[in-house]
Write a protein that holds these residues in place. Structure first.
Motif, PDB file in Angstrom:
ATOM      1  N   UNK A  53       3.548  14.614  -0.160  1.00  0.00           N
ATOM      2  CA  UNK A  53       4.489  13.486  -0.262  1.00  0.00           C
ATOM      3  C   UNK A  53       3.706  12.204  -0.509  1.00  0.00           C
ATOM      4  N   UNK A  54       4.257  11.342  -1.354  1.00  0.00           N
ATOM      5  CA  UNK A  54       3.704  10.008  -1.565  1.00  0.00           C
ATOM      6  C   UNK A  54       4.850   9.012  -1.450  1.00  0.00           C
ATOM      7  N   UNK A  55       4.682   7.991  -0.601  1.00  0.00           N
ATOM      8  CA  UNK A  55       5.702   6.951  -0.480  1.00  0.00           C
ATOM      9  C   UNK A  55       5.044   5.577  -0.505  1.00  0.00           C
ATOM     10  N   UNK A 103      -0.084   6.315 -11.694  1.00  0.00           N
ATOM     11  CA  UNK A 103       1.113   5.481 -11.524  1.00  0.00           C
ATOM     12  C   UNK A 103       0.740   4.001 -11.476  1.00  0.00           C
ATOM     13  N   UNK A 104      -0.427   3.699 -10.909  1.00  0.00           N
ATOM     14  CA  UNK A 104      -0.869   2.316 -10.740  1.00  0.00           C
ATOM     15  C   UNK A 104      -1.700   1.810 -11.916  1.00  0.00           C
ATOM     16  N   UNK A 105      -2.023   2.687 -12.857  1.00  0.00           N
ATOM     17  CA  UNK A 105      -2.867   2.288 -13.971  1.00  0.00           C
ATOM     18  C   UNK A 105      -4.325   2.118 -13.585  1.00  0.00           C
ATOM     19  N   UNK A 106      -4.773   2.931 -12.644  1.00  0.00           N
ATOM     20  CA  UNK A 106      -6.143   2.848 -12.134  1.00  0.00           C
ATOM     21  C   UNK A 106      -6.915   4.090 -12.551  1.00  0.00           C
ATOM     22  N   UNK A 107      -8.125   3.895 -13.027  1.00  0.00           N
ATOM     23  CA  UNK A 107      -8.987   4.996 -13.443  1.00  0.00           C
ATOM     24  C   UNK A 107      -9.674   5.616 -12.228  1.00  0.00           C
ATOM     25  N   UNK A 125       7.643   8.516  -4.126  1.00  0.00           N
ATOM     26  CA  UNK A 125       7.142   8.657  -5.483  1.00  0.00           C
ATOM     27  C   UNK A 125       6.923  10.115  -5.868  1.00  0.00           C
ATOM     28  N   UNK A 126       6.699  10.972  -4.874  1.00  0.00           N
ATOM     29  CA  UNK A 126       6.379  12.372  -5.173  1.00  0.00           C
ATOM     30  C   UNK A 126       6.678  13.218  -3.956  1.00  0.00           C
ATOM     31  N   UNK A 127       7.162  14.451  -4.197  1.00  0.00           N
ATOM     32  CA  UNK A 127       7.385  15.401  -3.113  1.00  0.00           C
ATOM     33  C   UNK A 127       7.205  16.819  -3.636  1.00  0.00           C
ATOM     34  N   UNK A 156       0.809  -1.205   0.000  1.00  0.00           N
ATOM     35  CA  UNK A 156       0.000   0.000   0.000  1.00  0.00           C
ATOM     36  C   UNK A 156       0.846   1.260   0.000  1.00  0.00           C
ATOM     37  N   UNK A 157       0.203   2.395   0.270  1.00  0.00           N
ATOM     38  CA  UNK A 157       0.862   3.690   0.116  1.00  0.00           C
ATOM     39  C   UNK A 157       0.508   4.626   1.268  1.00  0.00           C
ATOM     40  N   UNK A 158       1.413   5.568   1.521  1.00  0.00           N
ATOM     41  CA  UNK A 158       1.178   6.654   2.456  1.00  0.00           C
ATOM     42  C   UNK A 158       1.241   7.966   1.681  1.00  0.00           C
ATOM     43  N   UNK A 159       0.170   8.730   1.743  1.00  0.00           N
ATOM     44  CA  UNK A 159       0.133  10.074   1.148  1.00  0.00           C
ATOM     45  C   UNK A 159       0.095  11.050   2.315  1.00  0.00           C
ATOM     46  N   UNK A 160       1.088  11.924   2.390  1.00  0.00           N
ATOM     47  CA  UNK A 160       1.294  12.733   3.588  1.00  0.00           C
ATOM     48  C   UNK A 160       1.175  14.223   3.306  1.00  0.00           C
ATOM     49  N   UNK A 161       0.983  14.969   4.394  1.00  0.00           N
ATOM     50  CA  UNK A 161       0.940  16.428   4.336  1.00  0.00           C
ATOM     51  C   UNK A 161      -0.042  16.922   3.277  1.00  0.00           C
ATOM     52  N   UNK A 162      -1.244  16.332   3.304  1.00  0.00           N
ATOM     53  CA  UNK A 162      -2.350  16.760   2.440  1.00  0.00           C
ATOM     54  C   UNK A 162      -2.015  16.605   0.958  1.00  0.00           C
ATOM     55  N   UNK A 163      -1.111  15.669   0.660  1.00  0.00           N
ATOM     56  CA  UNK A 163      -0.777  15.379  -0.731  1.00  0.00           C
ATOM     57  C   UNK A 163       0.598  15.824  -1.170  1.00  0.00           C
TER      58      UNK A 163
END
Length: 277
Positions: A75-77, A209-213, A85-87, A66-73
């Protein structure tokens, strides 16, 4: 799990009880069951990575990737391995300008060193102590918010009584809206992120990134800062006791509130597309 391929849930006010750490049994069972049958799970929170790590093993985010999306979007790890994945951080010079503006208004400012798990704040009071309790981070008082602090912050919070924030937030938004995304996460906190950062944008980036709609995403949240992901997801729900902005953006308003298994209700509702009795 029906057509739900990705579940994005807020943490405080949605996933956990009012103690900010305990997960109701109904929510736990629903999330573990969803992952066992193929859905991916992302925690999408105003908290940093540091204060979400305690949920990784409890919710099986490591086993199920799974994933953690932080600080209201901002950071993504990946929960397994912590690959980022994103900062999108805030420049400390911008944080300094915000601090200089709100200080004469009697409001306090908090910034976060996510790597060390430290909150730096301009006051030691009920608001900073509450945030320390929620996040599990340590606290250091500082007399200034500027680059001399020596770390990267992804979010600033201004804190004050509801009446103090109500009386000043409009002027603060007018001055800083070009550089910041500004949302109220509660009556006593207003969150400032880099322009373009939101839970909704982060959710859609992760899904791509995951190929999900977007139509295959279920988003659940209770606050104003959740409204963007509730609006963007094909399936979305707000607990019964959510802020008005969350209810307005959600496709479904739960009959249950936070602490009563509203998240589990949302999963069941969209999995079967039928009312919960």
């Amino acid at each position: 799990m029906g057509n739900i391929r990705l579940i994005c849930t807020d943490v405080d006010g949605t996933l956990v009880l009012d103690d900010h750490k305990s997960i109701p049994e109904a929510n736990m069972e629903a999330l573990l069951g969803a992952q066992e049958t193929g859905s991916k799970l992302a925690l999408v929170s105003g908290r940093g990575i540091f204060s979400q790590k305690s949920f990784i093993k409890t919710l099986g985010l490591d086993r199920h990737k799974g994933y953690l999306v932080a600080f209201t979007g901002a950071r993504i790890v990946e929960a397994c391995g912590m690959r980022e994945l994103y900062r999108m951080p805030i420049g400390m010079s911008d944080a300094n300008a915000l601090w200089a503006h709100v200080r004469p208004l009697g409001l306090d400012v908090m910034v976060y060193d996510d790597d060390r798990g430290v909150i730096f704040a301009t006051a030691d009071n009920e608001y900073t102590r509450f945030d320390q309790k929620v996040t599990g981070m340590s606290f250091e008082k500082t007399d200034r918010i500027d680059p001399s602090l020596g770390f990267t912050t992804f979010k600033c919070i201004i804190a004050g009584s509801p009446s103090a924030l109500d009386g000043t937030i409009a002027s603060v938004k007018e001055k800083f809206s070009e550089g910041f995304e500004i949302t109220r996460s509660s009556g006593v906190f207003a969150e400032f992120n880099k322009k373009g950062v939101s839970k909704g944008n982060a959710m859609l980036m992760l899904a791509e990134e995951m190929g999900i709609d977007a139509g295959e995403i279920l988003a659940v949240g209770n606050g104003e800062n959740d409204a963007s992901m509730l609006a963007a997801a094909g399936m979305s729900a707000a607990p019964a006791d959510s802020m008005p902005e969350a209810k307005a953006a959600a496709k479904y308003v739960c009959r249950k509130g936070n602490g009563e298994g509203a998240l589990a209700e949302a999963i069941s509702y969209f999995n079967g597309m039928r009312p919960i009795i």
